[in-house]
Design a protein around this motif. Structure first.
Motif, PDB file in Angstrom:
ATOM      1  N   LEU A 128     -10.271  48.654  16.680  1.00 40.95           N
ATOM      2  CA  LEU A 128     -10.018  50.090  16.802  1.00 40.95           C
ATOM      3  C   LEU A 128     -10.821  50.845  15.759  1.00 40.95           C
ATOM      4  N   PRO A 129     -11.119  52.113  16.021  1.00 40.94           N
ATOM      5  CA  PRO A 129     -11.825  52.894  14.994  1.00 40.94           C
ATOM      6  C   PRO A 129     -11.028  52.904  13.700  1.00 40.94           C
ATOM      7  N   GLU A 137     -17.724  36.676  10.781  1.00 41.05           N
ATOM      8  CA  GLU A 137     -17.694  35.358  10.155  1.00 41.05           C
ATOM      9  C   GLU A 137     -18.855  34.482  10.563  1.00 41.05           C
ATOM     10  N   ALA A 194      -9.028  47.088  22.074  1.00 49.13           N
ATOM     11  CA  ALA A 194      -7.913  47.666  21.317  1.00 49.13           C
ATOM     12  C   ALA A 194      -6.753  46.684  21.254  1.00 49.13           C
ATOM     13  N   LYS A 195      -6.534  46.012  22.367  1.00 46.77           N
ATOM     14  CA  LYS A 195      -5.440  45.044  22.403  1.00 46.77           C
ATOM     15  C   LYS A 195      -5.594  43.994  21.333  1.00 46.77           C
ATOM     16  N   LEU A 196      -6.834  43.602  21.077  1.00 45.04           N
ATOM     17  CA  LEU A 196      -7.047  42.549  20.100  1.00 45.04           C
ATOM     18  C   LEU A 196      -7.274  43.109  18.707  1.00 45.04           C
ATOM     19  N   GLY A 197      -7.169  44.405  18.581  1.00 39.92           N
ATOM     20  CA  GLY A 197      -7.197  44.995  17.253  1.00 39.92           C
ATOM     21  C   GLY A 197      -8.501  45.671  16.866  1.00 39.92           C
ATOM     22  N   GLN A 226      -8.417  41.383  10.017  1.00 41.71           N
ATOM     23  CA  GLN A 226      -7.146  41.283   9.300  1.00 41.71           C
ATOM     24  C   GLN A 226      -6.448  39.967   9.564  1.00 41.71           C
ATOM     25  N   GLY A 227      -7.172  38.895   9.373  1.00 43.50           N
ATOM     26  CA  GLY A 227      -6.582  37.577   9.510  1.00 43.50           C
ATOM     27  C   GLY A 227      -6.674  36.995  10.896  1.00 43.50           C
ATOM     28  N   LYS A 228      -6.922  37.844  11.871  1.00 45.77           N
ATOM     29  CA  LYS A 228      -6.974  37.327  13.239  1.00 45.77           C
ATOM     30  C   LYS A 228      -8.425  37.061  13.598  1.00 45.77           C
ATOM     31  N   LYS A 229      -8.673  35.879  14.204  1.00 41.61           N
ATOM     32  CA  LYS A 229     -10.036  35.543  14.587  1.00 41.61           C
ATOM     33  C   LYS A 229     -10.255  35.867  16.056  1.00 41.61           C
ATOM     34  N   ILE A 230     -11.370  36.549  16.296  1.00 39.79           N
ATOM     35  CA  ILE A 230     -11.681  36.916  17.669  1.00 39.79           C
ATOM     36  C   ILE A 230     -13.133  36.589  17.966  1.00 39.79           C
ATOM     37  N   ILE A 255     -10.808  50.313  11.684  1.00 33.49           N
ATOM     38  CA  ILE A 255     -10.438  48.950  11.292  1.00 33.49           C
ATOM     39  C   ILE A 255     -11.586  48.268  10.569  1.00 33.49           C
ATOM     40  N   LEU A 297     -18.147  35.660  15.923  1.00 32.75           N
ATOM     41  CA  LEU A 297     -16.784  35.325  15.571  1.00 32.75           C
ATOM     42  C   LEU A 297     -16.347  36.323  14.514  1.00 32.75           C
TER      43      LEU A 297
END
Lengths: 643, 75
Positions: free
Chosen positions: B35-36, B43, B30-33, B57-61, B38, B53
């Motif tokens: 979430l249900p 990638e 959840a901290k990194l985004g 929403q623009g953030k790579k995790i 989303i 990877l």
């Protein structure tokens, strides 16, 4: 004196901001009784001396890890007069979720909208005034890496510090069903709910978020818990997900709503960085890149190191050690002490520094460019099988050079548990000192195959120990979850700063230990007490390992100066041709013991300082156990298989 | 139809439905985004059955395979 705290998510440019302003005058301290650190500096801003505190970068302000807890509590305690929330402007939506949590703490703060230059590349146009109005907070755009907007930011922060009401926002409301649940919880909270200045509403929200710290306070109040569970389960049934996710989703929704109102998204430009990224994380090429990067790093370190080592050692010996020796004479106590002291200083200067400095620079570059998370991601599969984190590959490989910088490199891992395990494993990686023994003793007298056999055994043991340790210390997260920030151009000024600050730490801990070790060695030689040691070590050397008594000192005391191990052995046995004094079996036994026993005093000292003394002691005992066990096994194996 | 994130093809997007696993895992994700509700794009996949990877929403995790298996998504 006004105190300003800086808070924000990792990779937001928070530390760049801090470093730009604080420069070299920073002090790293621990929160009382914890291993979490913060950085402090006195800074003159707009003509006023203020105290600047860089809180650890955290993704949120829950209690799921120590860093978040300490950061949150610091702010709640009101220790800062104003907080600067550093935000990556290119990740506004995500960043605002953090901001929302900050709002709930009810303390005055200012938004630093950082990395504005990148928003252009990404085609994001942010309406700053609108954003400011939506949040009810001052928003200052900055490009911290270039110092743009920084003065503005601090002037605004000072204004807020003097007049907190202009920037103490009211957090927005959640959806009505959630707000209802919150007020229901507030009603059933026991009368005096005021903990560390935390008000009822915050407590209610945190309880629904299943925040551990808040839960602890009510653990024993079964009456409350029963009523709370009713409220919680109703909410969860309505929403179809656990209450902590409900709150997270609500925050997400609010942040996104703000994002959509204040930001216009246009076409992004694809640049060089994007293409480089593609190769770095390519499922197959990426590994070639990782190998190339590691190879280059090593070459850089070893070339720089070896180029500097000789001249430094020779110069120091010629101009300082020899004159002092001549003056005081090696056979006098002052002479012996001086020699030991200077040898230690020389070793730090000429043997360690030439390798440590390029290492720190190289590491800083990889860090700031953003390559480390990518490498960790690529290598994670392999590391995971041994129960390690992907990032562990760097310290482990660095251990082949010297354990001391390798242990310092474990800082790139955030989890303490990972750092503990990796540092222990680093102790098992053969550093150059041990490689000298393996190659110079076994390789030279018995053959390269035997030498490789020892190195292979070492690898197996490292993997086995890694496996066992990771089972003994179950992971907090069941796998890699890592943010991969954009590739950035590193800023030379910040690189140098980082390198210097880390080098300072190394100098303060490692060098003195080296000098002390060297002096101890000198004194042992001077007083001729090698015999006492050798006799003490008989159970180990003679009985268990089948080694001549005289090998006691080189075997164990080489932890004072590992690179001298072979020299010490030759001196003890009084011959340069070791085959005259040792059988092949004994050579193997000696080498195996050396491979697994602790590399040096300094490495233990570094572990003590970086990780903790408990780990330092435990890993020392572990290596002693392994070394003794494996060396004894080697001895008995060689009676079965002729060498 | 819900699928495990680890089974989603590279290059596809999906929406998060549910996150299995302990509170710790949920909190971390959840901290990194993650979430249900989303939208997530897969990638890349690291070679040798490695991690994924993700673009959120623009953030790579980057997440490991075991973690990805705990996230249920809808294509």
């Amino acid at each position: 004196m006004i105190r300003i705290a800086i808070a924000g998510q990792p990779n937001s440019g928070k530390s760049t901001l801090f470093n730009q302003v604080a420069g070299y005058r920073q002090i790293t301290s621990n929160f009382p009784g914890k291993t979490v650190q913060y950085v402090l500096s006195k800074v003159s801003v707009a003509g006023e001396v203020t105290e600047l505190v860089d809180l650890p970068g955290t993704y949120s302000l829950t209690s799921s890890d120590d860093a978040e807890l300490e950061a949150r509590n610091y702010i709640l305690r009101g220790e800062a007069d104003v907080v600067i929330n550093v935000i990556d402007a290119t990740l506004l939506g995500r960043s605002l979720e953090f901001t929302l949590q900050l709002m709930q703490l009810g303390k005055p703060f200012v938004i630093c909208l950082n990395m504005m230059d990148e928003t252009e590349h990404k085609g994001l146009k942010i309406n700053i005034e609108k954003l400011s109005r939506l949040l009810g907070l001052p928003v200052v755009p900055t490009v911290a890496s270039r110092g743009k907007g920084v003065l503005d930011l601090f002037v605004t922060a000072l204004k807020v510090a003097r007049n907190p009401t202009i920037a103490t926002p009211k957090p927005p409301k959640f959806s009505s069903d959630v707000e209802e649940a919150i007020s229901d919880v507030m009603e059933i909270l026991p009368k005096k709910t005021k903990h560390a200045g935390v008000d009822k509403k915050l407590s209610a929200i945190k309880l629904l978020e299943q925040d551990e710290l808040f839960w602890d306070k009510f653990r024993d109040d079964s009456g409350f818990i029963k009523k709370f569970e009713l409220v919680k389960s109703r909410l969860e049934a309505d929403r179809g997900m656990p209450s902590d996710l409900v709150i997270s989703s609500e925050r997400h929704a609010i942040a996104m709503a703000w994002f959509e109102e204040a930001v216009t998204v246009t076409q992004a430009k694809i640049g060089l960085a994007h293409k480089a990224d593609e190769i770095m994380t390519h499922p197959y090429l990426g590994y070639l890149v990782a190998a190339a990067v590691l190879y280059t790093l090593f070459q850089f370190i070893f070339i720089a190191g070896s180029v500097l080592q000789e001249p430094l050692m020779t110069t120091f010996t010629q101009y300082i050690i020899t004159p002092v020796d001549t003056l005081l004479g090696r056979d006098t106590l002052p002479g012996a002490l001086a020699n030991g002291l200077l040898q230690g200083v020389a070793a730090g200067l000429a043997v360690n520094l030439p390798y440590v400095v390029p290492l720190l620079i190289g590491l800083a570059v990889l860090e700031d460019v953003g390559y480390l998370p990518r490498a960790a991601f690529m290598l994670d599969t392999f590391m995971h099988r041994v129960g390690l984190h992907g990032k562990a590959i760097f310290p482990l490989l660095l251990g082949y050079g010297c354990s001391v910088p390798a242990i310092m490199a474990t800082r790139i891992m955030e989890s303490r548990r990972d750092r503990m395990i990796t540092s222990t494993l680093v102790l098992l990686v053969p550093c150059s000192g041990r490689i000298i023994v393996i190659l110079g003793l076994v390789g030279f007298y018995i053959g390269m195959n035997a030498a490789f056999a020892i190195l292979a055994l070492d690898l197996v043991v490292i993997m086995a120990v890694g496996f066992v340790l990771s089972r003994l210390m179950p992971q907090v997260t069941p796998g890699l979850i890592l943010e991969i920030p954009d590739l950035r151009r590193p800023i030379p000024k910040i690189l140098l700063q980082k390198t210097w600050l880390r080098l300072k730490e190394f100098l303060i801990i490692a060098w003195p230990i080296l000098v002390v070790s060297s002096v101890i060695l000198s004194l042992i030689e001077f007083y001729g007490i090698s015999n006492i040691f050798n006799n003490m070590l008989t159970p180990l050397t003679s009985n268990l390992l089948g080694l001549p008594l005289l090998t006691g000192v080189p075997l164990v005391l080489s932890i004072l100066r590992k690179e001298l191990a072979l020299i010490m052995l030759s001196e003890a046995l009084d011959t340069w041709d070791l085959s005259l004094a040792l059988t092949h079996a004994q050579m193997l036994t000696f080498a195996v013991f050396t491979t697994f026993f602790i590399p040096c005093f300094t490495s233990i000292g570094i572990i003590g300082k970086e990780i903790g003394w408990k780990t330092a002691i435990q890993s020392t005992l572990l290596t002693l156990l392994l070394a003794t066990l494996l060396a004894t096994m080697t001895r008995f194996l060689t009676t079965l298989i002729p060498v | 139809m819900s699928v495990r994130l680890s089974d989603v093809q590279t290059g596809s997007s999906c929406t998060v439905l549910k996150i299995r696993g302990s509170l710790r895992v949920r909190q971390h994700l959840a901290k990194l985004g993650v979430l249900p509700g989303i939208k997530v794009t897969v990638e890349k996949e690291a070679g040798f059955r490695g991690g994924l990877l993700l673009d959120i929403q623009g953030k790579k995790i980057g997440i490991g395979r075991t973690v990805a298996a705990k996230v249920l998504v809808e294509l």
